[in-house]
Design a protein around this motif. Structure first.
Motif, mmCIF file in Angstrom:
data_model
loop_
_atom_site.group_PDB
_atom_site.id
_atom_site.type_symbol
_atom_site.label_atom_id
_atom_site.label_comp_id
_atom_site.label_asym_id
_atom_site.label_seq_id
_atom_site.Cartn_x
_atom_site.Cartn_y
_atom_site.Cartn_z
ATOM 1 N N THR A 109 25.525 54.462 -70.824
ATOM 2 C CA THR A 109 26.899 54.326 -71.397
ATOM 3 C C THR A 109 26.834 53.570 -72.420
ATOM 4 O O THR A 109 27.793 53.532 -73.336
ATOM 5 N N GLY A 110 25.906 52.444 -72.445
ATOM 6 C CA GLY A 110 26.096 51.389 -73.675
ATOM 7 C C GLY A 110 26.627 50.242 -73.230
ATOM 8 O O GLY A 110 26.691 49.151 -73.818
ATOM 9 N N GLY A 111 27.617 50.416 -72.392
ATOM 10 C CA GLY A 111 28.505 49.325 -71.860
ATOM 11 C C GLY A 111 29.317 48.788 -73.109
ATOM 12 O O GLY A 111 29.555 49.629 -74.218
ATOM 13 N N SER A 112 29.927 47.817 -73.111
ATOM 14 C CA SER A 112 30.617 47.105 -74.306
ATOM 15 C C SER A 112 29.986 46.810 -75.442
ATOM 16 O O SER A 112 30.596 46.783 -76.524
ATOM 17 N N MET A 113 28.458 46.942 -75.617
ATOM 18 C CA MET A 113 27.802 46.512 -76.713
ATOM 19 C C MET A 113 28.167 47.855 -77.653
ATOM 20 O O MET A 113 27.975 47.534 -79.102
ATOM 21 N N VAL A 114 28.440 48.852 -77.259
ATOM 22 C CA VAL A 114 28.727 50.176 -78.336
ATOM 23 C C VAL A 114 29.702 49.734 -79.353
ATOM 24 O O VAL A 114 29.400 50.061 -80.374
ATOM 25 N N GLU A 115 30.667 49.003 -79.041
ATOM 26 C CA GLU A 115 31.875 48.719 -80.039
ATOM 27 C C GLU A 115 31.240 47.662 -80.919
ATOM 28 O O GLU A 115 31.675 47.759 -82.051
ATOM 29 N N PHE A 116 30.123 46.996 -80.739
ATOM 30 C CA PHE A 116 29.632 46.009 -81.733
ATOM 31 C C PHE A 116 28.274 46.382 -82.468
ATOM 32 O O PHE A 116 27.790 45.397 -83.107
ATOM 33 N N CYS A 117 27.702 47.515 -82.054
ATOM 34 C CA CYS A 117 26.535 47.713 -82.705
ATOM 35 C C CYS A 117 26.533 48.954 -83.730
ATOM 36 O O CYS A 117 27.205 49.848 -83.477
ATOM 37 N N ASP A 118 25.846 48.690 -84.857
ATOM 38 C CA ASP A 118 25.917 49.519 -85.798
ATOM 39 C C ASP A 118 24.971 50.729 -85.571
ATOM 40 O O ASP A 118 25.319 51.819 -86.037
ATOM 41 N N ARG A 119 24.016 50.717 -84.826
ATOM 42 C CA ARG A 119 23.163 51.583 -84.122
ATOM 43 C C ARG A 119 22.878 51.465 -82.843
ATOM 44 O O ARG A 119 22.793 50.396 -82.410
ATOM 45 N N MET A 120 23.218 52.565 -81.782
ATOM 46 C CA MET A 120 23.077 52.300 -80.689
ATOM 47 C C MET A 120 21.996 53.374 -79.889
ATOM 48 O O MET A 120 22.404 54.363 -80.111
ATOM 49 N N ILE A 121 21.210 52.733 -79.064
ATOM 50 C CA ILE A 121 19.944 53.683 -78.622
ATOM 51 C C ILE A 121 20.289 53.470 -77.197
ATOM 52 O O ILE A 121 20.182 52.641 -76.455
ATOM 53 N N MET A 122 20.546 54.649 -76.318
ATOM 54 C CA MET A 122 21.175 54.550 -75.080
ATOM 55 C C MET A 122 20.341 55.428 -74.243
ATOM 56 O O MET A 122 20.177 56.732 -74.484
ATOM 57 N N ILE A 123 19.463 54.674 -73.364
ATOM 58 C CA ILE A 123 18.639 55.345 -72.342
ATOM 59 C C ILE A 123 19.328 56.342 -71.330
ATOM 60 O O ILE A 123 20.285 55.698 -70.717
ATOM 61 N N PRO A 124 19.183 57.577 -71.142
ATOM 62 C CA PRO A 124 20.074 58.408 -70.419
ATOM 63 C C PRO A 124 19.642 58.032 -68.810
ATOM 64 O O PRO A 124 19.177 59.032 -68.154
ATOM 65 N N SER A 125 20.000 57.167 -68.422
ATOM 66 C CA SER A 125 19.789 56.531 -66.893
ATOM 67 C C SER A 125 20.748 55.365 -66.667
ATOM 68 O O SER A 125 21.263 54.599 -67.237
ATOM 69 N N LYS A 126 21.044 55.304 -65.178
ATOM 70 C CA LYS A 126 21.701 54.255 -64.878
ATOM 71 C C LYS A 126 20.925 53.115 -63.741
ATOM 72 O O LYS A 126 21.497 52.227 -63.529
ATOM 73 N N THR A 127 19.766 53.572 -63.838
ATOM 74 C CA THR A 127 18.705 52.772 -62.986
ATOM 75 C C THR A 127 18.047 51.770 -63.863
ATOM 76 O O THR A 127 17.530 52.166 -64.977
ATOM 77 N N THR A 128 18.267 50.559 -63.687
ATOM 78 C CA THR A 128 17.545 49.375 -64.351
ATOM 79 C C THR A 128 16.267 49.602 -64.768
ATOM 80 O O THR A 128 15.731 49.546 -66.017
ATOM 81 N N ALA A 129 15.249 49.882 -63.845
ATOM 82 C CA ALA A 129 13.765 50.036 -64.075
ATOM 83 C C ALA A 129 13.721 51.324 -65.046
ATOM 84 O O ALA A 129 12.923 51.027 -65.914
ATOM 85 N N GLN A 130 14.361 52.350 -65.126
ATOM 86 C CA GLN A 130 14.230 53.490 -65.980
ATOM 87 C C GLN A 130 14.587 53.045 -67.356
ATOM 88 O O GLN A 130 14.073 53.410 -68.234
ATOM 89 N N ILE A 131 15.507 52.623 -67.395
ATOM 90 C CA ILE A 131 16.408 51.983 -68.718
ATOM 91 C C ILE A 131 15.187 51.073 -69.477
ATOM 92 O O ILE A 131 15.032 51.128 -70.596
ATOM 93 N N PHE A 158 19.953 42.090 -86.093
ATOM 94 C CA PHE A 158 19.948 41.603 -84.694
ATOM 95 C C PHE A 158 19.706 42.702 -83.915
ATOM 96 O O PHE A 158 20.777 43.862 -83.466
ATOM 97 N N LEU A 159 18.717 42.697 -82.884
ATOM 98 C CA LEU A 159 18.440 43.666 -81.719
ATOM 99 C C LEU A 159 18.708 43.280 -80.572
ATOM 100 O O LEU A 159 18.345 42.219 -79.924
ATOM 101 N N ALA A 160 19.850 43.667 -79.766
ATOM 102 C CA ALA A 160 20.297 43.166 -78.277
ATOM 103 C C ALA A 160 19.779 44.383 -77.578
ATOM 104 O O ALA A 160 19.946 45.680 -77.397
ATOM 105 N N LEU A 161 18.939 43.848 -76.418
ATOM 106 C CA LEU A 161 18.428 44.586 -75.228
ATOM 107 C C LEU A 161 19.204 44.390 -74.072
ATOM 108 O O LEU A 161 19.217 43.357 -73.697
ATOM 109 N N SER A 162 19.775 45.353 -73.477
ATOM 110 C CA SER A 162 20.557 45.068 -72.143
ATOM 111 C C SER A 162 20.783 46.321 -71.470
ATOM 112 O O SER A 162 20.942 47.432 -72.126
ATOM 113 N N THR A 163 20.282 46.480 -70.124
ATOM 114 C CA THR A 163 20.312 47.482 -69.240
ATOM 115 C C THR A 163 21.793 47.996 -69.114
ATOM 116 O O THR A 163 22.242 48.903 -69.028
ATOM 117 N N SER A 164 22.722 46.960 -69.059
ATOM 118 C CA SER A 164 24.287 47.198 -68.619
ATOM 119 C C SER A 164 25.010 47.299 -69.781
ATOM 120 O O SER A 164 26.291 47.897 -69.937
#
Length: 194
Positions: free
Chosen positions: A148-170, A115-121
């Motif tokens: 930061t990956g938000g709360s998803m970090v706790e539940f993802c086996d692999r986490m790819i975090m875009i180094p930005s806090k801006t929704t468009a860039q993420i 399962f791949l979850a996509l979320s800017t927050s």
């Protein structure tokens, strides 16, 4: 106007360069692609979900798997959990919006799927419930998130975090890394089982 355009392009390039220099991020992406390819080669599937622009990206990503990305090859088993409006509205109406992905995973998912979850927050309640369901069902979880990956970090086996806090860039980062993810999975699947 041109200054705004140039500024946006500079920001996008800066984000992409930061991604390219982040070895931990690149390792997570490569590992996620390998895990996904191995699951598909075993006969499992990829399920993808997100909200808003990330829902559109989920559909885009799945189209690359089921159709093709760059190579002619058999279709790869993938489904966007964002596309069945009857399911989404039924589940949303009867169980609440937070359950729209969780309930579909309960119905369609099997141990060994991805399962791949996509979320800017990284904090969308419906994705967090879906990720928890995946843990219960022994479904591998991959997250595409922001800085930061938000709360998803706790539940993802692999986490790819875009180094930005801006929704468009993420979202732009998700699009580019989603294409790279597709390419890596496609290459591995074309080679077949080791």
């Amino acid at each position: 106007m041109k200054d705004f355009i140039r500024d946006q392009l500079r920001t996008a390039v800066t984000t992409l360069l930061a991604i390219g220099h982040d070895n931990a991020l690149l390792d997570q992406l490569a590992e996620a692609a390998l895990i996904t390819a191995e699951a598909l080669l075993r006969g499992n599937k990829l399920m993808v979900a997100g909200n808003g622009g990330s829902a559109a990206e989920a559909q885009h990503l799945v189209a690359e798997f089921v159709g093709r990305f760059t190579k002619e090859r058999p279709a790869l088993a993938a489904v966007a959990l964002t596309t069945d409006t009857s399911c989404l509205t039924c589940i949303g109406n009867d169980y609440g919006f937070d359950r729209i992905f969780d309930r579909q995973i309960e119905a369609l998912g099997h141990a060994g799927d991805v399962f791949l979850a996509l979320s800017t927050s990284g904090n969308s309640p419906n994705l967090l419930l879906a990720l928890r369901r995946c843990r219960q069902m022994k479904i591998t979880t991959v997250g595409f998130g922001g800085a930061t990956g938000g709360s998803m970090v706790e539940f993802c086996d692999r986490m790819i975090m875009i180094p930005s806090k801006t929704t468009a860039q993420i979202q732009e980062g998700h699009l580019i890394l989603g294409h790279i993810f597709c390419g890596l999975v496609e290459q591995r699947c074309l080679r077949g089982n080791p």
